[in-house]
Design an enzyme around this catalytic site. Sequence first.
Site, PDB file in Angstrom:
ATOM      1  N   HIS A   1     -15.195  -4.164   7.601  1.00  0.00           N
ATOM      2  CA  HIS A   1     -14.240  -4.083   6.274  1.00  0.00           C
ATOM      3  C   HIS A   1     -14.814  -5.046   5.344  1.00  0.00           C
ATOM      4  CE1 HIS A   1     -12.006  -1.157   8.139  1.00  0.00           C
ATOM      5  NE2 HIS A   1     -11.460  -2.086   9.016  1.00  0.00           N
TER       6      HIS A   1
ATOM      7  N   ARG B   1      -7.527  -7.902  -8.955  1.00  0.00           N
ATOM      8  CA  ARG B   1      -8.431  -9.265  -9.129  1.00  0.00           C
ATOM      9  C   ARG B   1      -9.877  -8.756  -9.580  1.00  0.00           C
ATOM     10  NH1 ARG B   1      -9.021  -7.503  -3.819  1.00  0.00           N
ATOM     11  NH2 ARG B   1     -11.278  -7.211  -3.111  1.00  0.00           N
TER      12      ARG B   1
ATOM     13  N   GLU C   1      -1.480   8.131   7.692  1.00  0.00           N
ATOM     14  CA  GLU C   1      -2.132   9.197   7.019  1.00  0.00           C
ATOM     15  C   GLU C   1      -3.362   9.659   7.450  1.00  0.00           C
ATOM     16  OE1 GLU C   1      -3.388   6.742   3.268  1.00  0.00           O
ATOM     17  OE2 GLU C   1      -5.247   6.258   4.531  1.00  0.00           O
TER      18      GLU C   1
ATOM     19  N   LYS D   1       0.733  -1.169   0.022  1.00  0.00           N
ATOM     20  CA  LYS D   1      -0.030  -0.095   0.241  1.00  0.00           C
ATOM     21  C   LYS D   1       0.981   1.222  -0.078  1.00  0.00           C
ATOM     22  CE  LYS D   1      -3.480  -2.605   0.256  1.00  0.00           C
ATOM     23  NZ  LYS D   1      -3.278  -3.769  -0.869  1.00  0.00           N
TER      24      LYS D   1
HETATM   25  C1  MV4 Z   1      -9.397   4.905   5.573  1.00  0.00           C
HETATM   26  C2  MV4 Z   1     -10.576   5.345   6.046  1.00  0.00           C
HETATM   27  C3  MV4 Z   1     -10.637   6.762   6.493  1.00  0.00           C
HETATM   28  N1  MV4 Z   1      -9.407   7.495   6.427  1.00  0.00           N
HETATM   29  N2  MV4 Z   1      -8.540   5.715   5.364  1.00  0.00           N
HETATM   30  C4  MV4 Z   1      -8.789   0.876   4.613  1.00  0.00           C
HETATM   31  C5  MV4 Z   1      -9.214  -0.448   4.330  1.00  0.00           C
HETATM   32  C6  MV4 Z   1     -10.574  -0.559   3.883  1.00  0.00           C
HETATM   33  N3  MV4 Z   1     -11.320  -1.590   3.826  1.00  0.00           N
HETATM   34  C7  MV4 Z   1     -11.198   0.403   4.903  1.00  0.00           C
HETATM   35  N4  MV4 Z   1     -10.478   1.516   5.012  1.00  0.00           N
HETATM   36  C8  MV4 Z   1     -10.496   2.788   5.160  1.00  0.00           C
HETATM   37  N5  MV4 Z   1      -9.352   3.697   5.337  1.00  0.00           N
HETATM   38  C9  MV4 Z   1      -8.527   6.971   5.864  1.00  0.00           C
HETATM   39  N6  MV4 Z   1      -7.343   7.744   5.755  1.00  0.00           N
HETATM   40  C10 MV4 Z   1     -11.914   4.536   6.228  1.00  0.00           C
HETATM   41  C11 MV4 Z   1     -11.602   3.104   5.747  1.00  0.00           C
HETATM   42  C12 MV4 Z   1     -12.990   2.408   5.895  1.00  0.00           C
HETATM   43  C13 MV4 Z   1     -13.182   2.092   7.160  1.00  0.00           C
HETATM   44  C14 MV4 Z   1     -12.494   2.615   8.421  1.00  0.00           C
HETATM   45  C15 MV4 Z   1     -12.874   2.014   9.614  1.00  0.00           C
HETATM   46  C16 MV4 Z   1     -14.018   1.150   9.728  1.00  0.00           C
HETATM   47  C17 MV4 Z   1     -14.877   0.889   8.643  1.00  0.00           C
HETATM   48  C18 MV4 Z   1     -14.375   1.530   7.458  1.00  0.00           C
HETATM   49  C19 MV4 Z   1     -14.980   0.998   6.166  1.00  0.00           C
HETATM   50  C20 MV4 Z   1     -14.623   1.311   5.017  1.00  0.00           C
HETATM   51  C21 MV4 Z   1     -13.671   2.193   4.601  1.00  0.00           C
END
Ligand code: MV4
Length: 497
Positions: free
Chosen positions: A237, A293, A202, A118
């Site tokens: 997620h 993918r 980040e 990443k």
């Molecule tokens: C983030 C984010 C907010 N700010 N990065 C990264 C993996 C992906 N499946 C979810 N991710 C996120 N990255 C930054 N800088 C919000 C998410 C995010 C998320 C984070 C916490 C809990 C649930 C989430 C669901 C979708 C996206």
Amino acid sequence: MSNFEKILIANRGEIAIRVMRACREMNIGTVAIFSEPDKNSLHAKYADEAFLVGEAHPSKSYLNMHRIIDIAHMCGAEAIHPGYGFLAENAKFAKLCEDEGITFIGPSWQTIEAMGSKLASKHMMEKAGVPVLPYTPDGVTSLDEAKAISAEIGYPVIVKASAGGGGIGMQIVENEADLEEAIEKAMRIAASAFGDSTVFIEKYLVKPRHIEFQILADQQGNKIHLYDRECSIQRRHQKLVEEAPCPIMTEELRERMAASALKVAEASGYYNAGTVEFLYADGEYYFMEMNTRLQVEHTVTEMVTGIDLVRQQLAIAAGKKIPFTQEDIRLNGHAIECRINAEDPLNNFQADPGKIVRYRSPGGPGIRVDSGIHMGYAIPPMYDSMISKLCGWGIDRRESIERMRRAIYEYVIIGVRTTLPLHHAIMNNRHFIDGNTHTHFLQEEHVKANLARYLHEEETRMQTLANSLRHGKEAAAIATAVNVYIAAQKQQQDTNH
Ligand code: MV4
């Protein structure tokens, strides 16, 4: 090279069947692999040939690279489609296929390896002029450095594993006092989950939307996008509801994001089908990662563009050029996908494997069901809980929601608890209907309260049906269920006026 003669599908469930359907249409022979508990599975029955690959545990079966290669050689498969999950983004496996003279249906192993980091992929995309969130360019090398950069970025920040995905190890940090512990925890999880403790920091976006662009690129350098999807409704997620196009997309924003997505494909030397994931908040978007993918939610893109992504993958892997230009691609209507998991949404989404005693999938206008189960099938506990994908297309978003409601109502799965009641609730939720979705939608209190009402109503309907089916009073049960449903709809109309 013309089409392949025979392809091995190194996966199971609905995606294995989905790939086999494209092969059958193109007159390509199909080879399934199945583990011990999957010997009675639909994908093994559907294929022209099926081989036992090993015991239940994925390491002995669907992740057993050398056994899979041996079977491919033994049956004369010229190519392997990895589906998603398992070996789909495993650069080592893609390289092993190349070394063994077997075509891996996907991008090069070098691209898979590069996008698997990443941090490196962020660097690459920043250099290519793609917007990225402020971050620690060298990862986290020292606590002082991390503190200094986090102060510059401004809290909240998020610590992420570079070798990771799916949010594993992510730590959200509200202030400097919590930074050291968060970094240590993220590094520990990254080391144990991915064998690589590299983490980076980040800017954290509090309630972003998750918007992604489908890319299709051939080996002759032609690249096009197949529009956008919104996948914000997730739980731990795991995406639950995806739709195309994104409900808040404008022509101007789409032009900017599509140009960025194509830059990502260019910079990564991409070919075959891939997805560029962005986070979106307050009119701005930021590159998050590139998925090398075919994704679960490729279905909604197929429904609004009419392009069969798997057929295109097979053609590209066989060295063919993409048979259309960007101008040929039209967006038509709106599509929604609801992931049907064998989980209990009323009991913290606990997995609920078991035997399917009654199964009737919906149909009719605009409905697509990509399912890996059948009546009498025992859903094994050791694999992913997703058992099917219910997709609904409409001429606009409103019609696709109405269609999805009707299809959820028709869908009968008795024997395991599923996420159907949750989807019934979401499709009736005011915020979803208004397109106000973001990545924490399911965690919001007002959403949970509203969902609970619909969840129980649908759960009651399904339980009524299940109880009577067990005692053979199907007609009575369906009548009761219909009455419950009509009463609820009437109540909803009263609420709306
Ligand atoms: C983030 C984010 C907010 N700010 N990065 C990264 C993996 C992906 N499946 C979810 N991710 C996120 N990255 C930054 N800088 C919000 C998410 C995010 C998320 C984070 C916490 C809990 C649930 C989430 C669901 C979708 C996206």
